[in-house]
Design a protein around this motif. Sequence first.
Motif, PDB file in Angstrom:
ATOM      1  N   LYS A   1      -3.479   1.485   8.406  1.00  0.00           N
ATOM      2  CA  LYS A   1      -4.432   0.596   9.074  1.00  0.00           C
ATOM      3  C   LYS A   1      -3.780  -0.772   9.322  1.00  0.00           C
ATOM      4  CE  LYS A   1      -9.277  -0.816   8.666  1.00  0.00           C
ATOM      5  NZ  LYS A   1      -9.452  -2.031   7.865  1.00  0.00           N
ATOM      6  N   VAL A   2      -3.106  -1.304   8.287  1.00  0.00           N
ATOM      7  CA  VAL A   2      -2.422  -2.600   8.444  1.00  0.00           C
ATOM      8  C   VAL A   2      -1.328  -2.494   9.500  1.00  0.00           C
ATOM      9  CG1 VAL A   2      -1.071  -4.384   7.278  1.00  0.00           C
ATOM     10  CG2 VAL A   2      -2.849  -3.167   6.021  1.00  0.00           C
ATOM     11  N   LEU A   3      -0.645  -1.358   9.467  1.00  0.00           N
ATOM     12  CA  LEU A   3       0.461  -1.157  10.401  1.00  0.00           C
ATOM     13  C   LEU A   3      -0.014  -1.254  11.850  1.00  0.00           C
ATOM     14  CD1 LEU A   3       3.473  -0.511  10.015  1.00  0.00           C
ATOM     15  CD2 LEU A   3       2.927   1.890  10.375  1.00  0.00           C
ATOM     16  N   ASN A   4      -1.235  -0.765  12.081  1.00  0.00           N
ATOM     17  CA  ASN A   4      -1.785  -0.788  13.442  1.00  0.00           C
ATOM     18  C   ASN A   4      -2.029  -2.197  13.951  1.00  0.00           C
ATOM     19  OD1 ASN A   4      -1.749   1.848  14.260  1.00  0.00           O
ATOM     20  ND2 ASN A   4      -3.656   2.353  13.186  1.00  0.00           N
ATOM     21  N   GLU A   5      -2.038  -3.162  13.025  1.00  0.00           N
ATOM     22  CA  GLU A   5      -2.250  -4.552  13.445  1.00  0.00           C
ATOM     23  C   GLU A   5      -0.927  -5.199  13.884  1.00  0.00           C
ATOM     24  OE1 GLU A   5      -4.286  -6.474  10.218  1.00  0.00           O
ATOM     25  OE2 GLU A   5      -5.706  -4.803  10.045  1.00  0.00           O
ATOM     26  N   LEU A   6       0.175  -4.479  13.670  1.00  0.00           N
ATOM     27  CA  LEU A   6       1.491  -5.009  14.068  1.00  0.00           C
ATOM     28  C   LEU A   6       1.806  -4.595  15.507  1.00  0.00           C
ATOM     29  CD1 LEU A   6       3.427  -4.258  10.770  1.00  0.00           C
ATOM     30  CD2 LEU A   6       3.139  -6.524  11.789  1.00  0.00           C
TER      31      LEU A   6
ATOM     32  N   ASN B   1       0.818  -1.216   0.000  1.00  0.00           N
ATOM     33  CA  ASN B   1       0.000   0.000   0.000  1.00  0.00           C
ATOM     34  C   ASN B   1       0.853   1.268   0.000  1.00  0.00           C
ATOM     35  OD1 ASN B   1      -2.961  -0.698   0.058  1.00  0.00           O
ATOM     36  ND2 ASN B   1      -2.208  -2.054   1.670  1.00  0.00           N
ATOM     37  N   VAL B   2       1.958   1.230   0.704  1.00  0.00           N
ATOM     38  CA  VAL B   2       2.887   2.377   0.672  1.00  0.00           C
ATOM     39  C   VAL B   2       3.410   2.554  -0.756  1.00  0.00           C
ATOM     40  CG1 VAL B   2       5.145   3.236   1.425  1.00  0.00           C
ATOM     41  CG2 VAL B   2       3.601   2.209   3.085  1.00  0.00           C
ATOM     42  N   GLY B   3       3.763   1.445  -1.394  1.00  0.00           N
ATOM     43  CA  GLY B   3       4.295   1.489  -2.761  1.00  0.00           C
ATOM     44  C   GLY B   3       3.302   2.058  -3.752  1.00  0.00           C
ATOM     45  N   MET B   4       2.038   1.667  -3.616  1.00  0.00           N
ATOM     46  CA  MET B   4       1.001   2.187  -4.514  1.00  0.00           C
ATOM     47  C   MET B   4       0.860   3.697  -4.315  1.00  0.00           C
ATOM     48  SD  MET B   4      -0.104  -0.423  -6.289  1.00  0.00           S
ATOM     49  CE  MET B   4      -1.751  -0.144  -6.968  1.00  0.00           C
ATOM     50  N   SER B   5       0.808   4.106  -3.045  1.00  0.00           N
ATOM     51  CA  SER B   5       0.699   5.519  -2.720  1.00  0.00           C
ATOM     52  C   SER B   5       1.902   6.288  -3.265  1.00  0.00           C
ATOM     53  CB  SER B   5       0.604   5.674  -1.198  1.00  0.00           C
ATOM     54  OG  SER B   5       0.597   7.036  -0.842  1.00  0.00           O
ATOM     55  N   PHE B   6       3.067   5.699  -3.091  1.00  0.00           N
ATOM     56  CA  PHE B   6       4.328   6.301  -3.566  1.00  0.00           C
ATOM     57  C   PHE B   6       4.292   6.550  -5.072  1.00  0.00           C
ATOM     58  CE2 PHE B   6       8.501   5.419  -5.509  1.00  0.00           C
ATOM     59  CZ  PHE B   6       9.283   6.399  -4.920  1.00  0.00           C
TER      60      PHE B   6
ATOM     61  N   SER C   1      -4.159   8.254  -3.761  1.00  0.00           N
ATOM     62  CA  SER C   1      -2.870   8.034  -3.111  1.00  0.00           C
ATOM     63  C   SER C   1      -3.060   7.989  -1.601  1.00  0.00           C
ATOM     64  CB  SER C   1      -1.902   9.156  -3.494  1.00  0.00           C
ATOM     65  OG  SER C   1      -0.712   9.046  -2.751  1.00  0.00           O
ATOM     66  N   ARG C   2      -3.846   8.927  -1.106  1.00  0.00           N
ATOM     67  CA  ARG C   2      -4.108   9.019   0.328  1.00  0.00           C
ATOM     68  C   ARG C   2      -4.861   7.772   0.830  1.00  0.00           C
ATOM     69  NH1 ARG C   2      -3.160  11.900   5.290  1.00  0.00           N
ATOM     70  NH2 ARG C   2      -4.280  10.399   6.532  1.00  0.00           N
ATOM     71  N   ARG C   3      -5.744   7.245  -0.023  1.00  0.00           N
ATOM     72  CA  ARG C   3      -6.494   6.051   0.380  1.00  0.00           C
ATOM     73  C   ARG C   3      -5.545   4.864   0.598  1.00  0.00           C
ATOM     74  NH1 ARG C   3     -11.111   4.560  -3.553  1.00  0.00           N
ATOM     75  NH2 ARG C   3     -11.564   6.771  -3.304  1.00  0.00           N
ATOM     76  N   TYR C   4      -4.566   4.722  -0.319  1.00  0.00           N
ATOM     77  CA  TYR C   4      -3.578   3.645  -0.144  1.00  0.00           C
ATOM     78  C   TYR C   4      -2.747   3.871   1.107  1.00  0.00           C
ATOM     79  CZ  TYR C   4      -4.474   1.266  -4.577  1.00  0.00           C
ATOM     80  OH  TYR C   4      -5.060   0.549  -5.584  1.00  0.00           O
ATOM     81  N   LEU C   5      -2.400   5.123   1.334  1.00  0.00           N
ATOM     82  CA  LEU C   5      -1.623   5.442   2.531  1.00  0.00           C
ATOM     83  C   LEU C   5      -2.411   5.082   3.788  1.00  0.00           C
ATOM     84  CD1 LEU C   5       0.972   6.695   3.630  1.00  0.00           C
ATOM     85  CD2 LEU C   5      -0.102   8.953   3.475  1.00  0.00           C
ATOM     86  N   ASP C   6      -3.714   5.410   3.780  1.00  0.00           N
ATOM     87  CA  ASP C   6      -4.559   5.076   4.934  1.00  0.00           C
ATOM     88  C   ASP C   6      -4.626   3.573   5.156  1.00  0.00           C
ATOM     89  OD1 ASP C   6      -5.067   7.701   5.491  1.00  0.00           O
ATOM     90  OD2 ASP C   6      -6.977   7.782   4.402  1.00  0.00           O
ATOM     91  N   ARG C   7      -4.719   2.829   4.052  1.00  0.00           N
ATOM     92  CA  ARG C   7      -4.756   1.365   4.179  1.00  0.00           C
ATOM     93  C   ARG C   7      -3.457   0.854   4.778  1.00  0.00           C
ATOM     94  NH1 ARG C   7      -6.825  -0.572  -1.681  1.00  0.00           N
ATOM     95  NH2 ARG C   7      -8.710   0.714  -1.722  1.00  0.00           N
ATOM     96  N   ALA C   8      -2.349   1.447   4.327  1.00  0.00           N
ATOM     97  CA  ALA C   8      -1.039   1.044   4.849  1.00  0.00           C
ATOM     98  C   ALA C   8      -0.991   1.262   6.359  1.00  0.00           C
ATOM     99  CB  ALA C   8       0.067   1.834   4.161  1.00  0.00           C
TER     100      ALA C   8
ATOM    101  N   ILE D   1       6.806   9.245   2.444  1.00  0.00           N
ATOM    102  CA  ILE D   1       6.767   8.793   1.055  1.00  0.00           C
ATOM    103  C   ILE D   1       5.476   9.208   0.358  1.00  0.00           C
ATOM    104  CG2 ILE D   1       6.483   6.709  -0.347  1.00  0.00           C
ATOM    105  CD1 ILE D   1       8.559   5.346   1.303  1.00  0.00           C
ATOM    106  N   GLY D   2       4.373   9.009   1.056  1.00  0.00           N
ATOM    107  CA  GLY D   2       3.063   9.245   0.428  1.00  0.00           C
ATOM    108  C   GLY D   2       2.754  10.715   0.226  1.00  0.00           C
ATOM    109  N   LYS D   3       3.304  11.550   1.081  1.00  0.00           N
ATOM    110  CA  LYS D   3       2.903  12.957   1.033  1.00  0.00           C
ATOM    111  C   LYS D   3       4.002  13.887   0.553  1.00  0.00           C
ATOM    112  CE  LYS D   3      -0.640  13.603   4.146  1.00  0.00           C
ATOM    113  NZ  LYS D   3      -1.117  14.280   5.340  1.00  0.00           N
ATOM    114  N   ARG D   4       5.087  13.320   0.036  1.00  0.00           N
ATOM    115  CA  ARG D   4       6.195  14.187  -0.329  1.00  0.00           C
ATOM    116  C   ARG D   4       5.808  15.143  -1.459  1.00  0.00           C
ATOM    117  NH1 ARG D   4       6.474  10.075  -3.555  1.00  0.00           N
ATOM    118  NH2 ARG D   4       7.797  10.048  -5.413  1.00  0.00           N
ATOM    119  N   LYS D   5       6.481  16.283  -1.445  1.00  0.00           N
ATOM    120  CA  LYS D   5       6.146  17.324  -2.434  1.00  0.00           C
ATOM    121  C   LYS D   5       6.963  17.182  -3.718  1.00  0.00           C
ATOM    122  CE  LYS D   5       2.934  19.567  -0.187  1.00  0.00           C
ATOM    123  NZ  LYS D   5       2.441  18.270   0.322  1.00  0.00           N
TER     124      LYS D   5
END
Lengths: 320, 320
Positions: free
Chosen positions: B294-299, B202-207, B285-292, B315-319
């Motif tokens: 969300k998964v992270l919170n399960e770790l 998900n980070v990669g997709m957002s990236f 992009s933000r949706r993928y970041l949010d999913r990332a 990565i997701g929000k860089r200018k």
Amino acid sequence: MNIKLIYTRLKADIDLIEQELERAVGSSSTILEEASVHLLQAGGKRIRPVMLLLGAKFGDYDIHRVKYVAASLELIHMASLVHDDVIDDAVIRRGKHTVKAEWDNRIAMYTGDYIFAAALECITQIDNVEAHQILSHTMTQLCIGEIVQIQDKYRYDQHLRDYLRRIKRKTAILIAASCQLGAIAAGAPASIHQKLYEFGYNVGMSFQITDDILDFTASEKELGKPAGGDLLQGNITLPVLYAMEDREMRAQISSVHAHSSREEINHIIDRLKNSDAIERSHVLSRRYLDRALKVLNELPPGRHRNSLRDIAYFIGKRKY
Amino acid sequence: MNIKLIYTRLKADIDLIEQELERAVGSSSTILEEASVHLLQAGGKRIRPVMLLLGAKFGDYDIHRVKYVAASLELIHMASLVHDDVIDDAVIRRGKHTVKAEWDNRIAMYTGDYIFAAALECITQIDNVEAHQILSHTMTQLCIGEIVQIQDKYRYDQHLRDYLRRIKRKTAILIAASCQLGAIAAGAPASIHQKLYEFGYNVGMSFQITDDILDFTASEKELGKPAGGDLLQGNITLPVLYAMEDREMRAQISSVHAHSSREEINHIIDRLKNSDAIERSHVLSRRYLDRALKVLNELPPGRHRNSLRDIAYFIGKRKY
């Protein structure tokens, strides 16, 4: 024994390897499949898989393990052919670089990459880290061989040892790894698979030297291209190195450059063929073949050893 | 947390990875080393190794195992850059295909091959077949991604799902594999490394979506090249797909072809930037970041999870 008989005996197993090859290059990209399929259909002698199967006979032969390793080796060979084509393609179309030509080259490059990767994906289906290591090491050496070959083009100050090191990497190591990996996949002891490596290495050296001789001596019909192509492309092979020991020949040969014409080359080829360079190259090829047969004699006797001997003779002494 | 702080904390381990990278591209071929060395010196953010190290923190962290996997991942990334350069080089020099240009391309192709192979040789230093399998599978997918990207150029009949599948293969899988392989090399349980894969994906997709947005919105200075390069080269990215939902824009965009001029493109870029295509792309992009996240919170919570979260934001929000 007849080579055909060896193939006939192994036919069922070779067919399983072919299936594995098809599966490996099959993918979800139509264009990739199209680009790979002619390679598969072209077939070839599948000499590496056959040597691998015979190597595996020295261990606990299980075709359902060995087939992955055999397919993997053949895929690496195929990938290197695809990348050679990228280069050749570019040469042929030089100065007429259409978008289509470029498209083809891109596809060809990534197709080669894909087949390389598929080779590794294929071998990781067997859980033998040593096999994975040998395969990836073989690949790095192969790539260095390709690069050094480009680097050494038209360099007339090179020595026999440069040539030998180059063909070791470019050709012999892959054949050596084929024989060795068969035995490793079949769980044969190190003493066996190291000898098989040595056998394959010497067969490979003999094979490449023969190949380099044939580039001068075979007919255009046999080669599928005019003789002397190596010299024209600046590849300094063994017959050339021997011929250059003659001072006058050295002067002529070292005048060959990237823009030399076919006519200039033809004269040199004729002289080279009438010198002792060809015969001396045969002697060295034969010496590697003898070494291969000597190592082979240290392996357990039997039908498979005989088959490897026949293949070695076939490869080292072929006429084209 | 500050990204710099994450790098500072990992500095000693990143240095070990750099050493491994240098060792891997060091070889007996001078030309190969020369061709690789600028890649190493160019450095880059080493984002994949850093994510891999953080993934490994969820297991039994041992840098002397993990470094091989991290170097391996970075080498694959480097190899794909080298092969992209082969293509770009050819485009720039189109019609002026000198022997030198060709020589460079050959060297570049085999250098890429060598680095690919070196990546695999590097990872086989750890005896974990699953890691070898994941790495080679990642490579095949990456190659398919590259081929499909070429195949889909200037194809205006494609859908959102074509784009998403393409960037998954081209970008997201490598980042996913980085996070996952770290955990695998550190012996973390499957439940952990599968979540890390999902996070990385998900980070990669957002990236990649952010990257594709920036190709339109960033300045020439920030990009190091004029904006809109993707469109000019026929890469149909997310902003383009959204913009084409407008009938008039669709007509304009689909008139772009391989010989379109920079001037024709500039007009389209201006219109696209003033449409809602950019904002809608940011939303996805933000949706993928949010999913990332969300998964992270399960770790398992802790410092390393926080670091991964910060990197994901970065990565997701860089200018640019």
